[in-house]
Design a protein around this motif. Structure first.
Motif, PDB file in Angstrom:
ATOM      1  N   GLY A  90      34.194  48.753  38.928  1.00 40.14           N
ATOM      2  CA  GLY A  90      33.794  48.470  37.549  1.00 40.14           C
ATOM      3  C   GLY A  90      33.814  46.989  37.252  1.00 40.14           C
ATOM      4  N   LEU A  91      34.864  46.306  37.725  1.00 38.50           N
ATOM      5  CA  LEU A  91      34.952  44.856  37.532  1.00 38.50           C
ATOM      6  C   LEU A  91      33.808  44.138  38.228  1.00 38.50           C
ATOM      7  N   THR A  92      33.541  44.535  39.472  1.00 34.09           N
ATOM      8  CA  THR A  92      32.456  43.904  40.230  1.00 34.09           C
ATOM      9  C   THR A  92      31.128  44.107  39.522  1.00 34.09           C
ATOM     10  N   SER A  93      30.876  45.309  39.075  1.00 32.31           N
ATOM     11  CA  SER A  93      29.622  45.620  38.394  1.00 32.31           C
ATOM     12  C   SER A  93      29.495  44.839  37.087  1.00 32.31           C
TER      13      SER A  93
ATOM     14  N   GLY B 165      26.740  41.885  36.492  1.00 33.67           N
ATOM     15  CA  GLY B 165      25.819  42.041  35.376  1.00 33.67           C
ATOM     16  C   GLY B 165      26.108  41.078  34.248  1.00 33.67           C
ATOM     17  N   ARG B 166      27.166  40.261  34.415  1.00 30.05           N
ATOM     18  CA  ARG B 166      27.588  39.240  33.475  1.00 30.05           C
ATOM     19  C   ARG B 166      28.038  39.825  32.129  1.00 30.05           C
ATOM     20  N   PHE B 167      28.302  41.133  32.067  1.00 29.37           N
ATOM     21  CA  PHE B 167      28.758  41.766  30.831  1.00 29.37           C
ATOM     22  C   PHE B 167      30.022  41.104  30.294  1.00 29.37           C
TER      23      PHE B 167
ATOM     24  N   GLN C  81      32.536  32.237  42.304  1.00 29.79           N
ATOM     25  CA  GLN C  81      32.715  33.690  42.241  1.00 29.79           C
ATOM     26  C   GLN C  81      34.167  34.093  42.453  1.00 29.79           C
ATOM     27  N   GLU C  82      34.862  33.414  43.355  1.00 30.07           N
ATOM     28  CA  GLU C  82      36.258  33.750  43.615  1.00 30.07           C
ATOM     29  C   GLU C  82      37.111  33.548  42.359  1.00 30.07           C
ATOM     30  N   ASP C  83      36.889  32.428  41.669  1.00 28.13           N
ATOM     31  CA  ASP C  83      37.607  32.158  40.419  1.00 28.13           C
ATOM     32  C   ASP C  83      37.255  33.191  39.357  1.00 28.13           C
ATOM     33  N   LEU C  84      35.978  33.541  39.289  1.00 31.90           N
ATOM     34  CA  LEU C  84      35.524  34.523  38.309  1.00 31.90           C
ATOM     35  C   LEU C  84      36.166  35.872  38.560  1.00 31.90           C
ATOM     36  N   ASP C  85      36.224  36.267  39.831  1.00 29.59           N
ATOM     37  CA  ASP C  85      36.848  37.538  40.183  1.00 29.59           C
ATOM     38  C   ASP C  85      38.330  37.544  39.812  1.00 29.59           C
ATOM     39  N   ALA C  86      39.037  36.446  40.081  1.00 29.76           N
ATOM     40  CA  ALA C  86      40.470  36.355  39.763  1.00 29.76           C
ATOM     41  C   ALA C  86      40.690  36.391  38.257  1.00 29.76           C
ATOM     42  N   TRP C  87      39.842  35.682  37.515  1.00 30.34           N
ATOM     43  CA  TRP C  87      39.947  35.656  36.049  1.00 30.34           C
ATOM     44  C   TRP C  87      39.742  37.053  35.476  1.00 30.34           C
ATOM     45  N   ALA C  88      38.701  37.735  35.940  1.00 29.19           N
ATOM     46  CA  ALA C  88      38.407  39.083  35.451  1.00 29.19           C
ATOM     47  C   ALA C  88      39.533  40.048  35.793  1.00 29.19           C
ATOM     48  N   ASP C  89      40.056  39.940  36.999  1.00 26.42           N
ATOM     49  CA  ASP C  89      41.148  40.817  37.405  1.00 26.42           C
ATOM     50  C   ASP C  89      42.390  40.587  36.552  1.00 26.42           C
ATOM     51  N   GLN C  90      42.651  39.336  36.207  1.00 25.47           N
ATOM     52  CA  GLN C  90      43.819  39.011  35.385  1.00 25.47           C
ATOM     53  C   GLN C  90      43.737  39.671  34.009  1.00 25.47           C
ATOM     54  N   TYR C  91      42.574  39.634  33.399  1.00 28.78           N
ATOM     55  CA  TYR C  91      42.450  40.142  32.033  1.00 28.78           C
ATOM     56  C   TYR C  91      41.982  41.591  31.934  1.00 28.78           C
ATOM     57  N   PHE C  92      41.252  42.079  32.932  1.00 31.27           N
ATOM     58  CA  PHE C  92      40.660  43.409  32.817  1.00 31.27           C
ATOM     59  C   PHE C  92      41.037  44.356  33.945  1.00 31.27           C
ATOM     60  N   GLY C  93      41.777  43.852  34.929  1.00 29.50           N
ATOM     61  CA  GLY C  93      42.097  44.652  36.104  1.00 29.50           C
ATOM     62  C   GLY C  93      42.877  45.916  35.837  1.00 29.50           C
TER      63      GLY C  93
END
Length: 65
Positions: free
Chosen positions: A53-56, A60-62, A34-46
């Protein structure tokens, strides 16, 4: 945030999702928790989404799907 800003953020988010490049795909493949996933999402969508919004989206795996 104005409606125009929200619309622009949504457009940028979708453009990012649908224009995934090799670095982005490789980074996703290297996610091990989850930590890696959160960092990856923040890098591209933050810059286009709030933390909530990112957490949701990730829960939800959107974005990750």
């Amino acid at each position: 945030m104005s409606e125009a800003d929200k619309t622009k953020n949504a457009e940028n988010l979708l453009e990012t999702v649908f224009s995934m490049d090799e670095d982005m795909a490789e980074g996703f493949q290297e996610i091990s928790g989850q930590e890696d996933l959160d960092a990856w999402a923040d890098q591209y969508f933050g810059t286009y989404m709030t933390d909530d919004g990112l957490t949701s989206a990730m829960q939800g795996r959107f974005l990750s799907e």
